[in-house]
Design a protein around this motif. Structure first.
Motif, short mmCIF file in Angstrom:
data_model
loop_
_atom_site.label_atom_id
_atom_site.label_comp_id
_atom_site.label_asym_id
_atom_site.label_seq_id
_atom_site.Cartn_x
_atom_site.Cartn_y
_atom_site.Cartn_z
N HIS A 137 11.09 6.12 12.49
CA HIS A 137 10.48 7.26 13.18
C HIS A 137 11.46 8.05 14.05
O HIS A 137 11.42 9.28 14.10
N HIS A 138 12.34 7.34 14.76
CA HIS A 138 13.12 8.00 15.82
C HIS A 138 14.62 8.04 15.57
O HIS A 138 15.33 8.75 16.27
N SER A 147 6.39 7.30 22.39
CA SER A 147 6.97 7.03 21.07
C SER A 147 5.89 6.92 20.00
O SER A 147 4.69 6.92 20.30
N LYS A 148 6.33 6.76 18.75
CA LYS A 148 5.44 6.48 17.63
C LYS A 148 5.42 4.98 17.30
O LYS A 148 4.99 4.58 16.22
N LEU A 149 5.86 4.15 18.24
CA LEU A 149 6.03 2.73 17.98
C LEU A 149 4.78 1.93 18.33
O LEU A 149 4.05 2.26 19.27
N ASN A 166 11.29 1.78 14.61
CA ASN A 166 11.98 2.76 15.45
C ASN A 166 13.01 3.54 14.64
O ASN A 166 13.14 4.76 14.79
N TYR A 201 13.65 6.00 22.58
CA TYR A 201 12.47 5.33 23.13
C TYR A 201 12.68 3.82 23.24
O TYR A 201 12.11 3.17 24.11
N ARG A 251 1.02 -0.41 25.81
CA ARG A 251 -0.07 0.55 26.03
C ARG A 251 -0.49 0.56 27.50
O ARG A 251 -0.86 1.61 28.05
#
Length: 241
Positions: free
Chosen positions: A175-176, A152-154, A172, A116, A66
């Motif tokens: 989602h990806h 990303s959505k991670l 991962n 990602y 983050r």
């Protein structure tokens, strides 16, 4: 990749961060309360601190992602990056400046591929290298060297205390669908299971069992126990696509 930061998450190993000699200009990330000791022992390294209430490797990694965005997280006990595509007698260890360049170029390749999550091989020896398979776009990315690109959505969860790399690889995939692994290179770790501090402070069979149960709860049969394992909770990822 100009925006990519190479970051060493560390904990209670101020005088034993050997990765700074393996990859040039890496940032060391530690708790605020440990900053003074780390600065004393690592005067030529940039030290970035996170709040003391960020506890455990999963939450440390989540904070780092983050905070930095495009980031490559590398363990503090890395002796060297190793080149796997070598002839007999050729040097295997990669120089620190070149290791940094390889990581940055891999991040660029991952972004171009639409991934990602990126990383390198788990192989320890050139004899394990398959010259017909230099790049992989699926599977497990070892936590000792994990790259993440922003957007990303991670994320990491605090419940996972020792198997954050399995959590991230599975999430991962969900989602990806794609990761990027350059299988021409790997990292050599030094005394990773016996080195005081770091993850060894939390790693034991009870934690391994609890992590396995959490992973199966979220991802079902995509995570399975490994045959011929060193301990009963070593895992394999079996992706259904």
């Amino acid at each position: 990749m100009e925006s990519l930061k190479i970051v060493i998450p560390s904990h209670k190993r101020a005088n034993r961060v050997i990765t700074k000699y393996a990859v040039s200009d890496a940032i060391i990330c530690v708790e605020e309360s440990q900053a003074a000791e780390y600065r004393e022992h690592n005067p030529n390294s940039e030290i970035v601190t996170h709040p003391d209430n960020v506890v455990g490797i999963s939450m440390k990694r989540d904070w780092i992602y983050r905070h930095f965005g495009d980031v490559f997280m590398i363990d503090d006990d890395i002796k060297a990056m190793r080149r796997l595509y070598v002839e007999k007698g050729e040097k295997v260890e990669v120089e620190p400046e070149q290791a940094r360049t390889i990581i940055e170029n891999t991040a660029i390749a991952a972004k171009e591929a639409g991934a990602y999550l990126f990383g390198f091989s788990n192989a320890m020896s050139p004899v394990q290298y398959n010259s017909f398979n230099p790049i992989s776009l699926k599977g497990f990315v070892n936590g000792c060297g994990t790259g993440l690109l922003k957007g990303s959505k991670l994320f990491y969860i605090p419940e996972i205390r020792s198997n954050d790399d399995y959590w991230l690889s599975l999430l991962n995939a969900y989602h990806h669908r794609i990761c990027y692994k350059d299988l021409r290179f790997s990292f050599e770790q030094q005394d990773t299971f016996m080195n005081r501090g770091g993850l060894s402070e939390f790693r034991n069979l009870t934690v391994e069992q609890e992590d396995f149960n959490i992973l199966q709860k979220h991802f079902g049969n995509a995570v399975q126990l490994r045959k011929g394992k060193k301990h009963q909770f070593q895992k394999n990822i079996m992706l259904p696509f």
